[in-house]
Design an enzyme around this catalytic site. Structure first.
Site, PDB file in Angstrom:
ATOM      1  N   SER A 197       0.824  -1.210   0.000  1.00 50.49           N
ATOM      2  CA  SER A 197       0.000   0.000   0.000  1.00 50.49           C
ATOM      3  C   SER A 197       0.853   1.253   0.000  1.00 50.49           C
ATOM      4  CB  SER A 197      -0.863  -0.013   1.261  1.00 50.49           C
ATOM      5  OG  SER A 197      -1.464   1.237   1.448  1.00 50.49           O
ATOM      6  N   TYR A 229      -1.727   0.441  10.261  1.00 46.86           N
ATOM      7  CA  TYR A 229      -2.017  -0.360   9.060  1.00 46.86           C
ATOM      8  C   TYR A 229      -0.842  -0.285   8.074  1.00 46.86           C
ATOM      9  CZ  TYR A 229      -3.679  -0.954   4.288  1.00 46.86           C
ATOM     10  OH  TYR A 229      -3.782  -1.296   2.975  1.00 46.86           O
ATOM     11  N   LYS A 237       2.003  -3.232   6.606  1.00 48.58           N
ATOM     12  CA  LYS A 237       2.355  -3.513   5.202  1.00 48.58           C
ATOM     13  C   LYS A 237       3.871  -3.401   5.009  1.00 48.58           C
ATOM     14  CE  LYS A 237      -1.733  -4.292   3.492  1.00 48.58           C
ATOM     15  NZ  LYS A 237      -2.124  -5.477   2.751  1.00 48.58           N
TER      16      LYS A 237
HETATM   17  N1  UFG Z   1     -12.752  11.316   2.807  1.00 48.35           N
HETATM   18  C1  UFG Z   1     -13.757  12.167   3.226  1.00 48.35           C
HETATM   19  N2  UFG Z   1     -14.882  11.603   3.746  1.00 48.35           N
HETATM   20  C2  UFG Z   1     -15.046  10.251   3.893  1.00 48.35           C
HETATM   21  C3  UFG Z   1     -13.997   9.385   3.466  1.00 48.35           C
HETATM   22  C4  UFG Z   1     -12.863   9.962   2.928  1.00 48.35           C
HETATM   23  O1  UFG Z   1     -13.654  13.393   3.129  1.00 48.35           O
HETATM   24  O2  UFG Z   1     -16.096   9.822   4.398  1.00 48.35           O
HETATM   25  C5  UFG Z   1     -11.533  11.896   2.207  1.00 48.35           C
HETATM   26  C6  UFG Z   1     -10.256  11.621   2.969  1.00 48.35           C
HETATM   27  O3  UFG Z   1     -10.058  12.578   3.988  1.00 48.35           O
HETATM   28  C7  UFG Z   1      -9.214  11.670   1.846  1.00 48.35           C
HETATM   29  C8  UFG Z   1      -9.966  11.118   0.635  1.00 48.35           C
HETATM   30  O4  UFG Z   1     -11.345  11.289   0.935  1.00 48.35           O
HETATM   31  O5  UFG Z   1      -8.849  12.996   1.590  1.00 48.35           O
HETATM   32  C9  UFG Z   1      -9.705   9.654   0.372  1.00 48.35           C
HETATM   33  O6  UFG Z   1      -9.942   8.914   1.570  1.00 48.35           O
HETATM   34  P1  UFG Z   1     -10.099   7.326   1.598  1.00 48.35           P
HETATM   35  O7  UFG Z   1     -10.502   6.938   2.989  1.00 48.35           O
HETATM   36  O8  UFG Z   1     -10.970   6.874   0.493  1.00 48.35           O
HETATM   37  O9  UFG Z   1      -8.642   6.800   1.249  1.00 48.35           O
HETATM   38  P2  UFG Z   1      -7.232   7.072   1.950  1.00 48.35           P
HETATM   39  O10 UFG Z   1      -6.434   7.919   0.991  1.00 48.35           O
HETATM   40  O11 UFG Z   1      -7.373   7.569   3.330  1.00 48.35           O
HETATM   41  O12 UFG Z   1      -6.616   5.599   2.040  1.00 48.35           O
HETATM   42  C10 UFG Z   1      -6.754   4.658   0.973  1.00 48.35           C
HETATM   43  C11 UFG Z   1      -6.849   3.252   1.554  1.00 48.35           C
HETATM   44  C12 UFG Z   1      -5.574   2.891   2.262  1.00 48.35           C
HETATM   45  C13 UFG Z   1      -4.405   3.099   1.316  1.00 48.35           C
HETATM   46  C14 UFG Z   1      -4.425   4.488   0.734  1.00 48.35           C
HETATM   47  C15 UFG Z   1      -3.346   4.590  -0.307  1.00 48.35           C
HETATM   48  O13 UFG Z   1      -7.950   3.172   2.460  1.00 48.35           O
HETATM   49  O14 UFG Z   1      -5.628   1.559   2.683  1.00 48.35           O
HETATM   50  O15 UFG Z   1      -5.654   4.752   0.118  1.00 48.35           O
HETATM   51  O16 UFG Z   1      -3.315   5.841  -0.916  1.00 48.35           O
HETATM   52  F1  UFG Z   1      -3.257   2.928   1.997  1.00 48.35           F
END
Ligand code: UFG
Length: 336
Positions: A127, A151, A155
């Site tokens: 990841s 997490y 990894k």
């Molecule tokens: N976000 C919101 N509201 C939500 C969910 C997410 O505003 O309800 C925002 C987050 O703050 C972020 C973006 O949307 O700015 C993407 O968030 P995600 O939770 O979809 O994804 P992340 O980037 O936090 O993490 C994901 C995976 C991880 C991985 C990562 C790699 O969940 O396991 O991508 O880039 F490591």
């Protein structure tokens, strides 16, 4: 459709651990189309039996149960693909021992069962979370690895263990560092929705389909073009192609590799919401709340090494295609 549906001359015997889940099932669909002989091993805690196509063997088992692993390795395999992991970054900060057990101990169990059965090749779902807060953008594989959440640490720990096993036990591995995996199969071969999603795209899709009323945007004061978080979204069909190329590479060259899988392009939370409203014709209700702990403002990667070594480039990962393929699945579940 550009991904291959050709039958391969030399089918591999492949064990796909976690093959009933969201990403694993997309890879299974492509492996099957290439004519490989596949066994899915899954505890069905987040995966679905419906995701396992006809023609694929299924072994119901758990990676924390060494007896289950020993059982499945009674059959011969050329290569293992490992997708079975817990993946909620926020939860990993509250329950680190659960993540250590499932992700790290579970992976060691798989490696030891592989070695006992003399299987030498493994493709591992790593990841972007191994990098932590980016020191420069786009992130390449030389970027320092300082995970921000437990997490991501699990990894990285597994990548370290794979490197040691490669040296000490002559295994070949591919560690594929996914950025934000999204989308659904363009050919409609996977149609189960993820349970209780925590990621942005499935949450927005659940609102568009009426399964959820409202969402929260975690911060609009980041240093990005509109203040909301920017991410590099990569389509699962592109991930699938990379897995097959990585498998072929490590087996043909008797060599390991670690690569980013990403597009190099970023979209903000508001970009995603606007695009979903356009594609679905549905209004997305949201409220702005505080930033989520450990979220970087922007995370974008270069996948030059995957291009160079595997001749891989993202081809299905335009935001439009990611969202359209997701909407085809979510609209079926639409509630008014
Ligand atoms: N976000 C919101 N509201 C939500 C969910 C997410 O505003 O309800 C925002 C987050 O703050 C972020 C973006 O949307 O700015 C993407 O968030 P995600 O939770 O979809 O994804 P992340 O980037 O936090 O993490 C994901 C995976 C991880 C991985 C990562 C790699 O969940 O396991 O991508 O880039 F490591």
């Amino acid at each position: 459709m550009t991904h291959s549906t050709l039958k391969t001359q030399n089918p591999n015997l492949i064990l796909v651990i976690g093959g009933a889940g969201y990403i694993g099932s997309h890879i299974v669909a492509d492996l099957l189309a290439e004519g490989h002989d596949i066994t899915v091993f899954d505890n069905l805690s987040t995966g679905f039996k419906e995701n396992i196509p006809r023609g694929v063997n299924f072994y119901h088992g758990d990676i924390l149960n060494k007896g289950d692993l020993k059982g499945v390795f009674q059959q011969p395999f050329d290569c293992v693909m490992h997708f079975a992991a817990l993946k909620a970054a926020g939860d990993s900060m509250l329950n680190p021992s659960k993540y250590a057990e499932h992700n790290i101990s579970g992976s060691i169990n798989i490696l030891d069962a592989m070695l006992a059965a003399n299987v030498k090749n493994i493709i591992f779902s790593s990841s972007a979370a191994v990098y932590g807060a980016p020191e420069y953008l786009p992130v390449d594989e030389k970027h320092p690895t300082h995970p921000e959440n437990f997490y991501g640490y699990t990894k990285l720990a597994i990548e370290d263990i794979l490197n040691w096993y490669a040296k000490l036990k002559n295994i070949n591995f591919a560690a594929l560092r996914y950025f934000n995996a999204a989308g659904y199969d363009a050919l409609g071969r996977v149609s189960q929705l993820e349970r209780n999603p925590a990621n942005l795209l499935p949450i927005v899709m659940e609102i568009a389909s009426g399964m959820r009323k409202k969402m929260q945007i975690f911060g609009d004061d980041y240093d990005t073009h509109d203040g909301t978080g920017v991410r590099d979204y990569i389509h699962v069909n592109d991930l699938a192609t990379a897995h097959i190329k990585a498998m072929n590479f490590i087996m043909e060259n008797n060599q390991s590799l670690t690569v980013n899988l990403a597009t190099g392009e970023g979209f903000s939370v508001l970009d995603v919401i606007k695009a979903v409203e356009k594609i679905t014709g549905q209004k997305i209700n949201y409220e702005i709340v505080a930033r989520r702990l450990g979220d970087p403002a922007e995370l974008i990667a270069q996948a030059l090494r995957a291009d160079d070594i595997l001749k891989w480039k993202a081809k299905h990962s335009s935001l439009e295609n990611i969202l359209e393929t997701m909407w085809r699945v979510y609209r079926i579940h639409r509630q008014n």
